[in-house]
Design a protein around this motif. Structure first.
Motif, PDB file in Angstrom:
ATOM      1  N   ILE A  80       0.859  -1.187   0.000  1.00 13.55           N
ATOM      2  CA  ILE A  80       0.000   0.000   0.000  1.00 13.55           C
ATOM      3  C   ILE A  80       0.894   1.236   0.000  1.00 13.55           C
ATOM      4  CG2 ILE A  80      -1.744   1.289   1.283  1.00 13.55           C
ATOM      5  CD1 ILE A  80      -2.776  -1.314   0.112  1.00 13.55           C
ATOM      6  N   ALA A  81       0.596   2.206  -0.893  1.00 13.84           N
ATOM      7  CA  ALA A  81       1.334   3.475  -0.926  1.00 13.84           C
ATOM      8  C   ALA A  81       0.326   4.600  -1.089  1.00 13.84           C
ATOM      9  CB  ALA A  81       2.335   3.483  -2.061  1.00 13.84           C
ATOM     10  N   ALA A  82       0.358   5.568  -0.146  1.00 16.77           N
ATOM     11  CA  ALA A  82      -0.561   6.711  -0.182  1.00 16.77           C
ATOM     12  C   ALA A  82       0.226   7.992  -0.008  1.00 16.77           C
ATOM     13  CB  ALA A  82      -1.612   6.579   0.912  1.00 16.77           C
ATOM     14  N   GLY A  83      -0.111   9.017  -0.841  1.00 20.88           N
ATOM     15  CA  GLY A  83       0.555  10.305  -0.701  1.00 20.88           C
ATOM     16  C   GLY A  83       0.093  11.042   0.547  1.00 20.88           C
ATOM     17  N   GLY A  84      -1.141  10.763   1.001  1.00 18.43           N
ATOM     18  CA  GLY A  84      -1.666  11.371   2.232  1.00 18.43           C
ATOM     19  C   GLY A  84      -1.777  10.340   3.335  1.00 18.43           C
ATOM     20  N   ASP A  85      -2.844  10.458   4.130  1.00 21.76           N
ATOM     21  CA  ASP A  85      -3.054   9.514   5.226  1.00 21.76           C
ATOM     22  C   ASP A  85      -3.517   8.164   4.693  1.00 21.76           C
ATOM     23  OD1 ASP A  85      -2.460  11.565   6.980  1.00 21.76           O
ATOM     24  OD2 ASP A  85      -4.564  12.053   7.394  1.00 21.76           O
ATOM     25  N   ALA A  86      -3.177   7.121   5.416  1.00 21.90           N
ATOM     26  CA  ALA A  86      -3.714   5.780   5.177  1.00 21.90           C
ATOM     27  C   ALA A  86      -4.473   5.367   6.444  1.00 21.90           C
ATOM     28  CB  ALA A  86      -2.602   4.780   4.879  1.00 21.90           C
ATOM     29  N   SER A  87      -5.788   5.189   6.292  1.00 14.68           N
ATOM     30  CA  SER A  87      -6.599   4.922   7.473  1.00 14.68           C
ATOM     31  C   SER A  87      -7.478   3.694   7.273  1.00 14.68           C
ATOM     32  CB  SER A  87      -7.476   6.132   7.823  1.00 14.68           C
ATOM     33  OG  SER A  87      -8.392   6.413   6.779  1.00 14.68           O
ATOM     34  N   VAL A  88      -7.613   2.938   8.347  1.00 13.14           N
ATOM     35  CA  VAL A  88      -8.515   1.784   8.405  1.00 13.14           C
ATOM     36  C   VAL A  88      -9.372   1.979   9.652  1.00 13.14           C
ATOM     37  CG1 VAL A  88      -8.700  -0.725   8.505  1.00 13.14           C
ATOM     38  CG2 VAL A  88      -6.739   0.325   7.347  1.00 13.14           C
ATOM     39  N   THR A  89     -10.667   2.197   9.470  1.00 16.74           N
ATOM     40  CA  THR A  89     -11.527   2.526  10.597  1.00 16.74           C
ATOM     41  C   THR A  89     -12.801   1.690  10.564  1.00 16.74           C
ATOM     42  OG1 THR A  89     -12.581   4.351   9.390  1.00 16.74           O
ATOM     43  CG2 THR A  89     -10.667   4.885  10.750  1.00 16.74           C
ATOM     44  N   ALA A  90     -13.195   1.235  11.726  1.00 17.06           N
ATOM     45  CA  ALA A  90     -14.452   0.498  11.900  1.00 17.06           C
ATOM     46  C   ALA A  90     -15.186   1.118  13.083  1.00 17.06           C
ATOM     47  CB  ALA A  90     -14.193  -0.982  12.150  1.00 17.06           C
ATOM     48  N   SER A  91     -16.470   1.384  12.906  1.00 17.57           N
ATOM     49  CA  SER A  91     -17.231   2.014  13.991  1.00 17.57           C
ATOM     50  C   SER A  91     -18.655   1.507  13.999  1.00 17.57           C
ATOM     51  CB  SER A  91     -17.218   3.543  13.857  1.00 17.57           C
ATOM     52  OG  SER A  91     -17.891   3.954  12.680  1.00 17.57           O
ATOM     53  N   ASP A  92     -19.210   1.435  15.198  1.00 16.84           N
ATOM     54  CA  ASP A  92     -20.595   1.011  15.356  1.00 16.84           C
ATOM     55  C   ASP A  92     -21.239   1.799  16.490  1.00 16.84           C
ATOM     56  OD1 ASP A  92     -22.725  -1.323  14.803  1.00 16.84           O
ATOM     57  OD2 ASP A  92     -22.657  -0.941  16.957  1.00 16.84           O
ATOM     58  N   ASP A  93     -22.474   2.227  16.266  1.00 18.33           N
ATOM     59  CA  ASP A  93     -23.267   2.938  17.265  1.00 18.33           C
ATOM     60  C   ASP A  93     -24.619   2.243  17.353  1.00 18.33           C
ATOM     61  OD1 ASP A  93     -24.622   4.653  18.914  1.00 18.33           O
ATOM     62  OD2 ASP A  93     -24.154   6.467  17.809  1.00 18.33           O
ATOM     63  N   SER A  94     -24.866   1.566  18.473  1.00 18.48           N
ATOM     64  CA  SER A  94     -26.094   0.785  18.632  1.00 18.48           C
ATOM     65  C   SER A  94     -26.881   1.287  19.838  1.00 18.48           C
ATOM     66  CB  SER A  94     -25.782  -0.702  18.818  1.00 18.48           C
ATOM     67  OG  SER A  94     -25.151  -1.231  17.675  1.00 18.48           O
ATOM     68  N   THR A  95     -28.204   1.390  19.660  1.00 16.42           N
ATOM     69  CA  THR A  95     -29.075   1.921  20.704  1.00 16.42           C
ATOM     70  C   THR A  95     -30.345   1.082  20.795  1.00 16.42           C
ATOM     71  OG1 THR A  95     -28.280   4.180  20.318  1.00 16.42           O
ATOM     72  CG2 THR A  95     -30.352   3.938  21.513  1.00 16.42           C
ATOM     73  N   ILE A  96     -30.735   0.772  22.017  1.00 20.36           N
ATOM     74  CA  ILE A  96     -32.046   0.176  22.278  1.00 20.36           C
ATOM     75  C   ILE A  96     -32.771   1.051  23.289  1.00 20.36           C
ATOM     76  CG2 ILE A  96     -33.300  -1.776  23.274  1.00 20.36           C
ATOM     77  CD1 ILE A  96     -31.141  -3.636  22.294  1.00 20.36           C
ATOM     78  N   GLU A  97     -33.966   1.483  22.923  1.00 24.17           N
ATOM     79  CA  GLU A  97     -34.847   2.203  23.839  1.00 24.17           C
ATOM     80  C   GLU A  97     -36.135   1.402  23.961  1.00 24.17           C
ATOM     81  OE1 GLU A  97     -35.443   6.257  22.779  1.00 24.17           O
ATOM     82  OE2 GLU A  97     -33.308   6.729  22.668  1.00 24.17           O
ATOM     83  N   ALA A  98     -36.459   0.977  25.177  1.00 25.14           N
ATOM     84  CA  ALA A  98     -37.605   0.093  25.369  1.00 25.14           C
ATOM     85  C   ALA A  98     -38.468   0.581  26.521  1.00 25.14           C
ATOM     86  CB  ALA A  98     -37.132  -1.338  25.650  1.00 25.14           C
ATOM     87  N   LEU A  99     -39.778   0.504  26.294  1.00 24.91           N
ATOM     88  CA  LEU A  99     -40.757   0.821  27.324  1.00 24.91           C
ATOM     89  C   LEU A  99     -41.758  -0.322  27.401  1.00 24.91           C
ATOM     90  CD1 LEU A  99     -42.266   2.663  29.338  1.00 24.91           C
ATOM     91  CD2 LEU A  99     -43.399   3.719  27.365  1.00 24.91           C
ATOM     92  N   ALA A 100     -41.889  -0.924  28.559  1.00 21.95           N
ATOM     93  CA  ALA A 100     -42.884  -1.970  28.798  1.00 21.95           C
ATOM     94  C   ALA A 100     -43.751  -1.528  29.967  1.00 21.95           C
ATOM     95  CB  ALA A 100     -42.211  -3.311  29.093  1.00 21.95           C
TER      96      ALA A 100
END
Length: 371
Positions: A80-100
Motif C-alpha cells: 500500500i502506498a498513499a501520498g496522504g493519510d492511510a486509514s482503516v476505521t471500523a465504527s458502530d453505534d447501537s441503541t435500544i430504547e424500550a418501554l414496557a
C-alpha cells in the motif's frame, strides 16, 4: 449477525491522495409494549367479583459484525502506498430504547353481599447488544504514507429501558376483599469486542515521509434502567371484615461485559457445586462464611448462584439463624454472582510481529467507558 465489512485483500494500491478503508454501522431499536385491563363488577344483593390480569413483554436484540481491514494471505506481496493519510476505521453505534408498561384495575361493589377484586400486572423487558468491531492491517509487507497511518476501532452501545407494572384492586361489600400484585423485571446485557491491530506487517518501508502511527480502540457502554412494581389494594367491609393485600416487586439485572446466560463461565474451571443445604429455600443456616455459595431456586433470580463475601455469620452474631430466603443477593457488598461468563467483552489495541518506522509519535491505546 448483521455484517458490515470493508476490505482490501491481496490487492496492491498506489495513490497520491489519502487511502481510506472504512466500515460504519448505526443500529437502533425503539420498542413499546403496552398492556391495560379494567374490570368492574357491581351487584345489589349478590356477591360481586372482579378479576383481571395483564402483561407487557419486550425482547430486543442487536447483533452486529463490523470489520475494516487491509490484508494479504500469509506471505502475500501486495503493498500500500498513499501520498496522504492511510486509514482503516471500523465504527458502530447501537441503541435500544424500550418501554414496557402493564396496568390492571379491578373494582367490585355489593351492597348486601361480598365484594372481591383481584388484579395482577406483569411487565418484562429483556435487551441485549452483542457485537464485534474490528479494524486491522494484516500481512502487508509495505505500508507507505505521506501522512499518518491510522487504525481505529470505536464502539458505542446504549440501552435505555423503563419497565412499569401497576395493579389496583378496590372491593366494597358487607365483606370486602381486595388483592393486587404488580411485578416488573428487566435484564439488560451489553457484550462488545472491539479490536484495532497491525499484525505481521511493515509500516513505512524507508521513504521517511510517515508522520505518526495511531492504533486506537475505544468502547463506550451505557445502561439506564428504571423498573417499578406498584400495587394498591383497598378492601372495605360495611358489616364484616375488610381485607386488602398488595404486593409490588421490581427486579433490574444489568450486565456490561458479563453474560448471565453463558453455559459455562470458564470451561477450564470445574462446575460450580452448590450443596442442597445452600439452596435459597433450604432451612435457615447456623453459619455462613465468606466463600460459601448459594443457589437461588425460585423468584426473579431463579437459577443464579451467588458467593457470600460479607463478614462471617454465626450463632453469636445471628442467634436466629441465617434465612437464605431473606437475603439481598443483589447487594454487591455482601454477595457476588459467580455463574456469569466474563470472557464475552474485550477492548484491545496492539501491534504484533511488525516493523514500524515513523518520524512522529506511535500511539497504541485501548480505552473504555462504562456506566
Amino acid at each position: 449477525a448483521n455484517t458490515v465489512r470493508a476490505a482490501l485483500e491481496d490487492t496492491g494500491v498506489a495513490t497520491t491522495g489519502d487511502l481510506s478503508v472504512e466500515a460504519t454501522s448505526t443500529s437502533g431499536i425503539f420498542s413499546l409494549a403496552f398492556g391495560l385491563s379494567v374490570s368492574v363488577a357491581i351487584s345489589e344483593d349478590a356477591s360481586a367479583v372482579a378479576a383481571n390480569a395483564t402483561g407487557a413483554i419486550a425482547f430486543n436484540t442487536i447483533d452486529n459484525l463490523i470489520e475494516a481491514t487491509i490484508a494479504n494471505a500469509v506471505g502475500g506481496p501486495s503493498t500500500i502506498a498513499a501520498g496522504g493519510d492511510a486509514s482503516v476505521t471500523a465504527s458502530d453505534d447501537s441503541t435500544i430504547e424500550a418501554l414496557a408498561l402493564a396496568a390492571a384495575v379491578s373494582v367490585s361493589g355489593s351492597s348486601e353481599a361480598t365484594g372481591v377484586a383481584l388484579s395482577i400486572g406483569l411487565a418484562l423487558a429483556h435487551n441485549r447488544i452483542a457485537k464485534d468491531v474490528e479494524a486491522s492491517i494484516i500481512n502487508v509487507p509495505g505500508v507507505q504514507s505521506g501522512g499518518d497511518v491510522i487504525v481505529h476501532a470505536t464502539d458505542t452501545a446504549d440501552i435505555s429501558v423503563t419497565t412499569v407494572a401497576a395493579a389496583a384492586a378496590v372491593a366494597i361489600g358487607e365483606t370486602g376483599v381486595g388483592v393486587a400484585g404488580g411485578a416488573a423485571e428487566s435484564t439488560n446485557i451489553i457484550l462488545t469486542r472491539t479490536s484495532a491491530s497491525i499484525e505481521n506487517s511493515i509500516v513505512d518501508t524507508g521513504a521517511g515521509l510517515l508522520d505518526k502511527v495511531d492504533v486506537l480502540s475505544t468502547g463506550d457502554a451505557t445502561i439506564r434502567a428504571v423498573i417499578a412494581g406498584v400495587a394498591v389494594a383497598v378492601g372495605v367491609g360495611t358489616d364484616n371484615a375488610g381485607v386488602a393485600v398488595a404486593i409490588g416487586i421490581a427486579v433490574a439485572r444489568n450486565f456490561i461485559g458479563w453474560d448471565p446466560n453463558a453455559p459455562d463461565p470458564d470451561p477450564s474451571d470445574p462446575p460450580i457445586d452448590v450443596p442442597n443445604a445452600y439452596d435459597s429455600t433450604a432451612v435457615p443456616l447456623t453459619n455462613l462464611n465468606p466463600g460459601q455459595k448459594v443457589r437461588v431456586v425460585d423468584g426473579a433470580l431463579s437459577g443464579e448462584i451467588y458467593e457470600y463475601i460479607g463478614p462471617a455469620l454465626n450463632p453469636t452474631n445471628s442467634p436466629d439463624g441465617i434465612d437464605l430466603r431473606a437475603q439481598q443477593f443483589r447487594d454487591t457488598t455482601l454477595w457476588k454472582q459467580v455463574n456469569v461468563g466474563g470472557t464475552a467483552a474485550k477492548i484491545e489495541a496492539y501491534i504484533s510481529n511488525s516493523d514500524v518506522h515513523a518520524t512522529g509519535a506511535v500511539n497504541v491505546r485501548a480505552s473504555s467507558a462504562e456506566a
